[in-house]
Design an enzyme around this catalytic site. Structure first.
Site, PDB file in Angstrom:
ATOM      1  CD1 TRP A  72     -54.350-152.923 -54.188  1.00 59.15           C
ATOM      2  CD2 TRP A  72     -54.162-153.041 -51.951  1.00 59.15           C
ATOM      3  NE1 TRP A  72     -53.481-153.948 -53.880  1.00 59.15           N
ATOM      4  CE2 TRP A  72     -53.345-154.044 -52.511  1.00 59.15           C
ATOM      5  CE3 TRP A  72     -54.213-152.932 -50.565  1.00 59.15           C
ATOM      6  CZ2 TRP A  72     -52.580-154.917 -51.743  1.00 59.15           C
ATOM      7  CZ3 TRP A  72     -53.454-153.803 -49.795  1.00 59.15           C
ATOM      8  CH2 TRP A  72     -52.647-154.785 -50.381  1.00 59.15           C
ATOM      9  CD  GLU A 130     -53.086-150.531 -57.503  1.00 58.73           C
ATOM     10  OE1 GLU A 130     -53.068-149.999 -56.377  1.00 58.73           O
ATOM     11  OE2 GLU A 130     -52.433-151.552 -57.777  1.00 58.73           O
ATOM     12  CG  ASN A 152     -48.813-146.211 -54.619  1.00 58.61           C
ATOM     13  OD1 ASN A 152     -49.217-146.047 -53.467  1.00 58.61           O
ATOM     14  ND2 ASN A 152     -48.439-147.399 -55.086  1.00 58.61           N
ATOM     15  CD1 TRP A 191     -47.218-147.114 -37.257  1.00 61.69           C
ATOM     16  CD2 TRP A 191     -48.925-145.945 -38.088  1.00 61.69           C
ATOM     17  NE1 TRP A 191     -48.354-147.535 -36.609  1.00 61.69           N
ATOM     18  CE2 TRP A 191     -49.424-146.837 -37.097  1.00 61.69           C
ATOM     19  CE3 TRP A 191     -49.820-145.118 -38.741  1.00 61.69           C
ATOM     20  CZ2 TRP A 191     -50.776-146.903 -36.751  1.00 61.69           C
ATOM     21  CZ3 TRP A 191     -51.170-145.179 -38.406  1.00 61.69           C
ATOM     22  CH2 TRP A 191     -51.643-146.060 -37.413  1.00 61.69           C
ATOM     23  CD1 TRP A 221     -43.553-146.161 -31.912  1.00 65.68           C
ATOM     24  CD2 TRP A 221     -42.442-146.266 -33.843  1.00 65.68           C
ATOM     25  NE1 TRP A 221     -44.261-146.979 -32.750  1.00 65.68           N
ATOM     26  CE2 TRP A 221     -43.611-147.065 -33.942  1.00 65.68           C
ATOM     27  CE3 TRP A 221     -41.600-146.181 -34.951  1.00 65.68           C
ATOM     28  CZ2 TRP A 221     -43.955-147.765 -35.095  1.00 65.68           C
ATOM     29  CZ3 TRP A 221     -41.943-146.884 -36.101  1.00 65.68           C
ATOM     30  CH2 TRP A 221     -43.096-147.661 -36.158  1.00 65.68           C
ATOM     31  CD1 TRP A 238     -49.844-142.835 -44.010  1.00 64.95           C
ATOM     32  CD2 TRP A 238     -47.739-143.142 -43.283  1.00 64.95           C
ATOM     33  NE1 TRP A 238     -49.068-141.815 -44.510  1.00 64.95           N
ATOM     34  CE2 TRP A 238     -47.776-141.976 -44.070  1.00 64.95           C
ATOM     35  CE3 TRP A 238     -46.532-143.521 -42.730  1.00 64.95           C
ATOM     36  CZ2 TRP A 238     -46.647-141.188 -44.315  1.00 64.95           C
ATOM     37  CZ3 TRP A 238     -45.386-142.752 -42.957  1.00 64.95           C
ATOM     38  CH2 TRP A 238     -45.456-141.601 -43.751  1.00 64.95           C
TER      39      TRP A 238
END
Ligand SMILES: Cc1cc2nc3c(=O)[nH]c(=O)nc-3n(C[C@H](O)[C@H](O)[C@H](O)COP(=O)(O)OP(=O)(O)OC[C@H]3O[C@@H](n4cnc5c(N)ncnc54)[C@H](O)[C@@H]3O)c2cc1C
Length: 483
Positions: A285, A282, A348, A366, A313, A389
């Site tokens: 990431w 993690e 998360n 987003w 959108w 995102w």
């Protein structure tokens, strides 16, 4: 003896701070924080401003204990620093590197100006295991997929051992000409006043280096147990909650890495090797997100995958407002957004669910969600927020495919099986049994009455049918797939 200035930014700690150590090595140090709200840098959101205020307070106290002092100013560093360096007769300036485009440009301009004036400028990596440019593909290119990125990062070996805090810090007195520019913490107006919405944040967090250290210790000593599986469970305190501490540099990843390694060697770490490796990945990431941000400076504003530029959108401010307030009528989504509003943090798994719901079921861009998180998260991070995102949207690097649409009911039933998380954050549903708490629209009228729920009044009706919303999203994606 060298008169030095350490410019604190996202490195609000004394330990393992190579830039601070370099400044404090052989003479007095001016420790400076500049609240930079203009220029090209993105201003901090409300929750981050609250965190910053508390973190600066903790930093000032820690510096005083060592003999130093924290000086606060507000304005453009490009104006403030050269003038201060001259009036305080500074010979060396140090800082910890940042990686967003505006900061990189600012640092470059400052370095040039100061170096031209004969000042020694030293910048250091204090916030990543590897610099974003150090991990590359075999062909020397930036990486686009996490697994090979993390493998290549691990092949570089152990990160450097963390450095100690300076033993003492000799205070460099400000010249009178500059003293008038300094501010008290309250003058920065970082904390909300009318209304004071930060009660939940105060209850949930202890910003500052000591708070970060305490959290790490308790996580390694007990919280890590079962992390690999339980990290998906929002109904349990199953993750480290180190994210805001990392965001503000109250702790660095090298410290986390080595604290965990030592505890594992000494048999003092809770959990299995799988738990520890999952936790390290993690952090991986986070590293990957910074790698992406560095190589794609407009990650927070532009689709990494340009096919999404043509995405149809729906710009619906009312839908966005209901989502922000946790009034969508979908229990897990509402629980997450209310947790965020109250504590400045969200689990998360739930971040992924609420983001998917906004983007896919509601077809909102987003970037609208990214902006809301930027304003409300205490860990709002220029790299992690943008990359995550885009990951959920399907427009990012190594992203979830667009057709992977989280079903918030199934997600709730899997990861919050008894509904404890929803019960906590959506108390109007608390009396529903586990089988219905994630889909109250399936409850009979009698059951709703018994649970004290008046649909559409005490709790909203779902703002979208999940099946229809999913199909609508798939259709919208089909429109751009071939482009
Ligand atoms: C839509 C969305 C937005 C997000 N925005 C942010 C953000 O602004 N700031 C932020 O720090 N994280 C963000 N994340 C990633 C992740 O949700 C948080 O880092 C994590 O929940 C923090 O909790 P923790 O410290 O207990 O994590 P742990 O599970 O204990 O992980 C340890 C650390 O690893 C890093 N990390 C964990 N997961 C991720 C991830 N998926 N991506 C990047 N780094 C990760 C964090 O620094 C975290 O503190 C976002 C995720 C999503 C889906």
């Amino acid at each position: 003896m060298t008169r030095a200035l350490h410019w604190f930014r996202d490195d609000l700690r004394l330990a393992d701070n190579p830039a601070l150590l370099a400044a404090a090595g052989d003479g007095p140090v001016l420790c400076l924080y500049i609240l930079d709200e203009g220029g090209n840098r993105r201003s901090l959101g409300g929750a981050s401003r609250w965190w910053l205020s508390r973190s600066l307070k903790a930093l000032a106290a820690a510096l005083e204990e060592k003999g130093g002092a924290l000086i606060l100013m507000r304005g453009d560093p490009l104006t403030i620093l050269p003038a201060l360096v001259e009036s305080a007769r500074i010979a060396r300036v140090t800082w910890t590197r940042r990686y967003d485009a505006a900061s990189v440009a600012l640092d470059k301009a400052l370095k040039e100006t100061l170096t031209r004036a004969g000042i020694e400028v030293q910048s250091f990596n204090g916030s990543l295991l590897n610099e974003p440019w150090e991990v590359t593909s075999k062909a020397g290119q930036p990486m686009k997929v996490f697994t090979p990125y993390w493998r290549a990062a691990r092949e570089r070996g152990e990160p450097a051992r963390p450095l100690p805090a300076p033993r003492t810090i000799e205070r460099l007195a400000l010249p009178d000409s500059a003293a008038g520019e300094t501010l008290a913490l309250a003058d920065l107006r970082l904390e909300p006043r009318r209304p004071d919405w930060a009660g939940g944040l105060r209850e949930a967090w202890t910003p500052g280096e000591a708070g970060a250290g305490a959290r790490l210790e308790s996580f390694i000593g007990s919280g890590l147990s079962g992390y690999a599986e339980d990290r998906n469970r929002p109904d349990r305190e199953s993750t480290s909650r180190l994210s805001p501490h990392l965001r503000f540099g109250e702790i660095g990843p090298r410290q986390i890495w080595h604290a965990l390694a030592m505890a594992r060697q000494g048999g003092e770490a809770a959990g299995s090797d799988t738990d520890a490796e999952k936790f390290l990945s993690e952090l991986g990431w986070r590293e990957f997100s910074y790698h992406l941000l560095f190589h794609n400076p407009d990650l927070a504003s532009r689709n990494y995958d340009s096919r999404f530029d043509a995405f149809p959108w729906h710009d619906d401010p009312e839908a966005q407002r209901r989502w922000q307030r946790g009034q969508t009528g979908i229990p897990l989504v509402d629980a997450g957004l209310r947790e965020l509003w109250t504590t400045g943090w969200m689990h998360n798994r739930v971040r992924m669910v609420v983001a998917s719901f906004l983007i896919k079921h509601l077809l909102q861009d987003w970037r609208a969600g990214e902006a809301w998180f930027w304003d409300t998260l205490v860990d709002a991070d220029p790299a992690n927020n943008a990359a995550s995102w885009q990951w959920v949207a399907g427009s990012g690097a190594d992203a979830a495919p667009y057709f992977r649409i989280f079903n918030p009911v199934t997600q709730g039933e899997t990861w919050d099986p008894k509904g404890a998380y929803v019960r906590r954050w959506v108390p109007e549903l608390a009396k529903l049994p586990p089988g219905l708490i994630h889909q109250p629209w399936k409850a009979s009228a009698a059951m709703l009455r018994e649970a004290g729920i008046d649909p559409g009044k005490s709790y909203p009706q779902p703002m979208v049918d999940l099946g229809l919303g999913r199909q609508r999203a798939l259709d919208a994606f089909a429109a751009i797939k071939g482009s």
